[in-house]
Motif scaffolding. Structure first.
Motif, PDB file in Angstrom:
ATOM      1  N   ALA A  29       0.832  -1.211   0.000  1.00  0.00           N
ATOM      2  CA  ALA A  29       0.000   0.000   0.000  1.00  0.00           C
ATOM      3  C   ALA A  29       0.864   1.257   0.000  1.00  0.00           C
ATOM      4  N   VAL A  33       0.673   3.971  -3.049  1.00  0.00           N
ATOM      5  CA  VAL A  33       0.233   5.341  -2.768  1.00  0.00           C
ATOM      6  C   VAL A  33       1.321   6.342  -3.128  1.00  0.00           C
ATOM      7  N   ARG A  34       2.551   6.047  -2.745  1.00  0.00           N
ATOM      8  CA  ARG A  34       3.634   6.984  -3.072  1.00  0.00           C
ATOM      9  C   ARG A  34       3.855   7.100  -4.572  1.00  0.00           C
TER      10      ARG A  34
END
Length: 178
Positions: A29, A33-34
């Motif tokens: 995750a 996300v990054r």
């Protein structure tokens, strides 16, 4: 009662309760996300940041489980199963020892939930709505609008979940008393 019989009534430990699974999920995750926010060119920093999060998240969860297990008088591996029973509204355990453990966990959770709600909700609202305001003042109407929508949705969900969990804890406590 033998040791084997004592543990046979305990809920089976699920894969999602495993700290390895939680760490792996935090890693994936975090990277996703990054990369969504920074693009594919920022993958080295995304991986490094996610690796740090993948170690920190299970450590924090294990620490909380140990504290709750101590308060409930049970083992840390039993906490996720007991929490699932509470959230699903399952009937209380028949075993008197398990009932006492469940009652102690419910009481501990209710105290923490009610003690922290006065500051947690305003702080989260300030963080999310404040970020939206910052985006608007920086001149990015799109980012500000998206953050505002996210803030409203997240705070609505959080309020609903909080009220639902508090209701389930109260219901379980009532069932354990009868």
């Amino acid at each position: 009662m033998t040791d084997r019989a004592q543990h046979s009534d305990r809920p089976k430990r699920r894969r999602r309760d495993s700290l390895w699974a939680i760490g792996l999920f935090a890693l994936v995750a975090g990277v996703v996300v990054r990369l969504v926010f920074t693009g594919l060119s920022g993958w080295p920093s995304a991986v490094l940041g996610a690796v740090a999060m993948a170690f920190w998240t299970p450590w924090l969860i294990q620490r909380v489980r140990r504290r709750e297990a101590t308060a409930a008088g049970t083992g840390p591996d039993d906490i996720p199963g007991m929490e699932r029973q509470i959230l699903k509204g399952a009937p209380p355990p028949a075993d008197p020892v398990r009932r006492r453990e469940m009652a102690a966990l419910v009481d501990s959770r209710r105290r923490r939930l009610r003690r922290n709600r006065w500051w947690a909700f305003p702080l989260l609202a300030l963080m999310f709505f404040g970020t939206s305001v910052l985006w608007f003042t920086a001149g990015s109407v799109t980012a500000g609008s998206l953050m505002l929508v996210f803030a409203v949705l997240f705070m609505t969900w959080l309020t609903w979940f909080h009220l639902r969990f508090d209701r389930r804890l109260t219901q379980m406590r009532r069932r354990l008393q009868s």
